[in-house]
Design an enzyme around this catalytic site. Structure first.
Site, PDB file in Angstrom:
ATOM      1  N   ALA A  80       8.606  -7.332   3.603  1.00 12.08           N
ATOM      2  CA  ALA A  80       8.138  -7.679   2.258  1.00 12.08           C
ATOM      3  C   ALA A  80       8.909  -6.852   1.245  1.00 12.08           C
ATOM      4  O   ALA A  80       9.459  -5.802   1.571  1.00 12.08           O
ATOM      5  CB  ALA A  80       6.644  -7.379   2.114  1.00 12.08           C
ATOM      6  N   THR A 121      -2.239  -6.287   2.271  1.00 12.41           N
ATOM      7  CA  THR A 121      -2.630  -5.130   1.468  1.00 12.41           C
ATOM      8  C   THR A 121      -4.000  -5.336   0.833  1.00 12.41           C
ATOM      9  O   THR A 121      -4.413  -6.472   0.568  1.00 12.41           O
ATOM     10  CB  THR A 121      -1.583  -4.916   0.356  1.00 12.41           C
ATOM     11  OG1 THR A 121      -2.065  -3.971  -0.578  1.00 12.41           O
ATOM     12  CG2 THR A 121      -1.289  -6.203  -0.404  1.00 12.41           C
ATOM     13  N   ASP A 122      -4.673  -4.214   0.532  1.00  7.75           N
ATOM     14  CA  ASP A 122      -5.955  -4.307  -0.189  1.00  7.75           C
ATOM     15  C   ASP A 122      -5.760  -4.755  -1.636  1.00  7.75           C
ATOM     16  O   ASP A 122      -6.726  -5.138  -2.315  1.00  7.75           O
ATOM     17  CB  ASP A 122      -6.711  -2.969  -0.138  1.00  7.75           C
ATOM     18  CG  ASP A 122      -5.938  -1.794  -0.721  1.00  7.75           C
ATOM     19  OD1 ASP A 122      -4.789  -1.971  -1.157  1.00  7.75           O
ATOM     20  OD2 ASP A 122      -6.511  -0.672  -0.730  1.00  7.75           O
ATOM     21  N   GLU A 123      -4.501  -4.729  -2.114  1.00  8.31           N
ATOM     22  CA  GLU A 123      -4.258  -5.092  -3.522  1.00  8.31           C
ATOM     23  C   GLU A 123      -4.527  -6.563  -3.811  1.00  8.31           C
ATOM     24  O   GLU A 123      -4.616  -6.959  -4.971  1.00  8.31           O
ATOM     25  CB  GLU A 123      -2.826  -4.750  -3.914  1.00  8.31           C
ATOM     26  CG  GLU A 123      -2.548  -3.275  -3.830  1.00  8.31           C
ATOM     27  CD  GLU A 123      -1.303  -2.869  -4.582  1.00  8.31           C
ATOM     28  OE1 GLU A 123      -0.782  -3.675  -5.367  1.00  8.31           O
ATOM     29  OE2 GLU A 123      -0.870  -1.730  -4.379  1.00  8.31           O
ATOM     30  N   TYR A 148       3.666  -8.358  -7.320  1.00 10.78           N
ATOM     31  CA  TYR A 148       3.652  -7.960  -5.898  1.00 10.78           C
ATOM     32  C   TYR A 148       2.357  -8.417  -5.231  1.00 10.78           C
ATOM     33  O   TYR A 148       2.379  -9.104  -4.198  1.00 10.78           O
ATOM     34  CB  TYR A 148       3.809  -6.436  -5.759  1.00 10.78           C
ATOM     35  CG  TYR A 148       3.362  -5.927  -4.399  1.00 10.78           C
ATOM     36  CD1 TYR A 148       4.084  -6.250  -3.242  1.00 10.78           C
ATOM     37  CD2 TYR A 148       2.204  -5.153  -4.258  1.00 10.78           C
ATOM     38  CE1 TYR A 148       3.660  -5.813  -1.989  1.00 10.78           C
ATOM     39  CE2 TYR A 148       1.790  -4.709  -3.011  1.00 10.78           C
ATOM     40  CZ  TYR A 148       2.519  -5.046  -1.878  1.00 10.78           C
ATOM     41  OH  TYR A 148       2.100  -4.619  -0.639  1.00 10.78           O
ATOM     42  N   LYS A 152       1.656 -11.217  -2.215  1.00 13.44           N
ATOM     43  CA  LYS A 152       1.007 -10.917  -0.931  1.00 13.44           C
ATOM     44  C   LYS A 152      -0.242 -11.789  -0.752  1.00 13.44           C
ATOM     45  O   LYS A 152      -0.521 -12.275   0.355  1.00 13.44           O
ATOM     46  CB  LYS A 152       0.630  -9.429  -0.844  1.00 13.44           C
ATOM     47  CG  LYS A 152       1.801  -8.477  -0.749  1.00 13.44           C
ATOM     48  CD  LYS A 152       2.649  -8.649   0.513  1.00 13.44           C
ATOM     49  CE  LYS A 152       1.924  -8.271   1.782  1.00 13.44           C
ATOM     50  NZ  LYS A 152       2.837  -8.289   2.969  1.00 13.44           N
ATOM     51  N   ASN A 177      -3.600   2.335   0.856  1.00 12.05           N
ATOM     52  CA  ASN A 177      -2.337   3.073   0.663  1.00 12.05           C
ATOM     53  C   ASN A 177      -1.992   3.960   1.846  1.00 12.05           C
ATOM     54  O   ASN A 177      -2.762   4.841   2.217  1.00 12.05           O
ATOM     55  CB  ASN A 177      -2.448   3.964  -0.572  1.00 12.05           C
ATOM     56  CG  ASN A 177      -2.321   3.181  -1.854  1.00 12.05           C
ATOM     57  OD1 ASN A 177      -3.145   2.322  -2.136  1.00 12.05           O
ATOM     58  ND2 ASN A 177      -1.289   3.462  -2.621  1.00 12.05           N
ATOM     59  N   ARG A 271       1.730   2.414 -15.805  1.00  8.91           N
ATOM     60  CA  ARG A 271       2.197   1.134 -15.256  1.00  8.91           C
ATOM     61  C   ARG A 271       1.453   0.002 -15.971  1.00  8.91           C
ATOM     62  O   ARG A 271       0.212   0.022 -16.021  1.00  8.91           O
ATOM     63  CB  ARG A 271       1.884   1.121 -13.764  1.00  8.91           C
ATOM     64  CG  ARG A 271       2.163  -0.170 -13.050  1.00  8.91           C
ATOM     65  CD  ARG A 271       1.732  -0.096 -11.584  1.00  8.91           C
ATOM     66  NE  ARG A 271       2.646   0.686 -10.773  1.00  8.91           N
ATOM     67  CZ  ARG A 271       2.386   1.059  -9.511  1.00  8.91           C
ATOM     68  NH1 ARG A 271       1.241   0.736  -8.937  1.00  8.91           N
ATOM     69  NH2 ARG A 271       3.267   1.759  -8.846  1.00  8.91           N
TER      70      ARG A 271
END
Ligand code: NAD
Ligand code: DAU
Length: 332
Positions: A80, A121-123, A148, A152, A177, A271
């Protein structure tokens, strides 16, 4: 499980996975990696040539992917584009590798009837408020914030659809993370460690109250192996080690462990769209599959990680200058 195809196996988590598999199982591994800026061939040094092979190429290359899937007993899909900040500058490679690459792999998996484990991912769940007692579970609604995490989330949806509509034997894991050895210096923890080694003050985005749920990379990879062996196809498992901590506290711990004053860091530009808090409820993985994290002390895992970067300057030095030049352009 004789031969594993590991996509993205020259990156941070993938390379640690390959070392873990060689050490803990008798499986052989073929890595498919496009060797982007995030890959490091040195991360695969020392692996036995009779059990390990590196193939340079993209998960978007349908013919190459088909030929490698045909030879594999199972596929673990790490490949990825992985860095949120990069996705804000140029989302295209994220759409290409994370979405088109996963589609390409799924088509080959479907043709050959191969077992797949998809790394996510947890995102994909978006973020939580700081004072919210909730944690992410496998039924939390998808709500990604960045290019991103949206890419995902899209890849997860493709895997779910191929499992349901075509009967592909796929499991998915969404992990929090990771930290540990061989992580690119663009990421938060190795960036600060290598800055301090270079005499540069750590850089905290915004106020630094954002919370991440830290897990050692070996615990993530042990969980992936557990799911590959004992997980139920079609199911999603959340991987986390109860490691919530805000960024300011992580920087304070790094400074203390490296013998620097607690206030020796700088606040820099935040960010855009910065997720506030991630938190994983991994009880399904623990109760159904019996997985437990080995690294229960973040402080000890962080200290070992600092030692690794101190002892492997030749690994990270070649990527440091270009990485910091990118951050300087963004005022970070
Ligand atoms: P990384 O950026 O360190 O490594 C990614 C690897 O994929 C690199 O070796 C890169 O060369 C390779 N790659 C990129 N595009 C490719 C393509 N088109 N074809 C083949 N290979 C390609 O990433 P990482 O941190 O090791 O993350 C690995 C996976 O784990 C990703 O899917 C990421 O979303 C997921 N994940 C990461 C974390 C984390 O904390 N780092 C947490 C949860 C999930
Ligand atoms: O939650 C899992 C995700 O964790 C993975 O899916 C991603 O691939 C991985 O990169 C990571 O995403 P984050 O955006 O949380 O990680 P990053 O290391 O970029 O940043 C961690 C936190 O630290 C985040 O709140 C931003 C902050 N940060 C980051 C850098 C690089 C700083 O304060 N200063 C920095 O210099």
């Amino acid at each position: 499980m004789a031969t594993l195809l590991v996509t993205g196996g020259a990156g941070f988590i993938g390379s640690n996975f390959v070392h873990w598999i060689i050490e803990h199982t008798d499986a052989s591994v073929v890595v498919l990696d496009a060797m982007t800026y995030a890959a490091n061939e040195a991360s695969l040094a020392g692996l036995p040539s009779d059990r390990f092979r590196l193939v340079r190429g993209s998960v978007c290359d349908a013919d190459l992917v088909d030929s490698l899937v045909a030879e594999a007993d199972a596929v673990v899909h790490f490949a990825a584009e992985s860095h949120n900040d990069n996705s804000l500058e140029d989302p295209y490679p994220f759409v290409d590798t994370n979405i088109v690459g996963t589609f390409t792999l799924l088509q080959a998996i479907r043709r050959h009837g191969t077992r797949l484990h998809h790394i996510s991912t947890d995102e994909v769940y978006g973020d939580l408020a700081l004072d919210d007692p909730a944690r992410f579970t496998p039924t939390t609604r998808y709500n990604p914030s960045s290019p991103y995490s949206a890419s995902k989330a899209s890849s997860d949806m493709l895997v779910r659809a191929w499992a349901r509509s075509f009967g592909v034997a796929a499991t998915i894991s969404n992990c929090s993370n990771n930290y540990g050895p061989r992580q690119h210096v663009e990421k938060f923890i190795p960036r600060q460690i290598t800055n301090i080694i270079d005499g540069v003050r750590p850089r905290l985005y915004g106020a630094g109250l954002n919370v991440r749920d830290w897990i050692h990379v070996d615990d993530h990879n042990a969980a992936v192996w557990t799911i590959l062996q004992h997980g139920t196809p079609g199911e999603t498992y959340l991987i986390g080690a109860d490691g919530e901590m805000n960024n300011r506290d992580v920087i304070a711990m790094i400074l203390e462990l490296m013998g620097e004053p607690a206030d020796a860091f700088d606040h820099v530009n935040d960010r855009p769209g910065h997720d506030l808090r991630y938190a994983i409820d991994s009880s399904k993985l623990r109760t159904e599959l019996g997985w437990q994290p080995h690294y229960t002390s973040f402080r000890e895992g962080l200290s070992a990680t600092i030692d690794w970067y101190r002892g492997h300057e030749e690994w990270w030095r070649p990527m440091k200058r270009a990485t910091e030049a990118g951050y300087a352009r963004r005022g970070q």
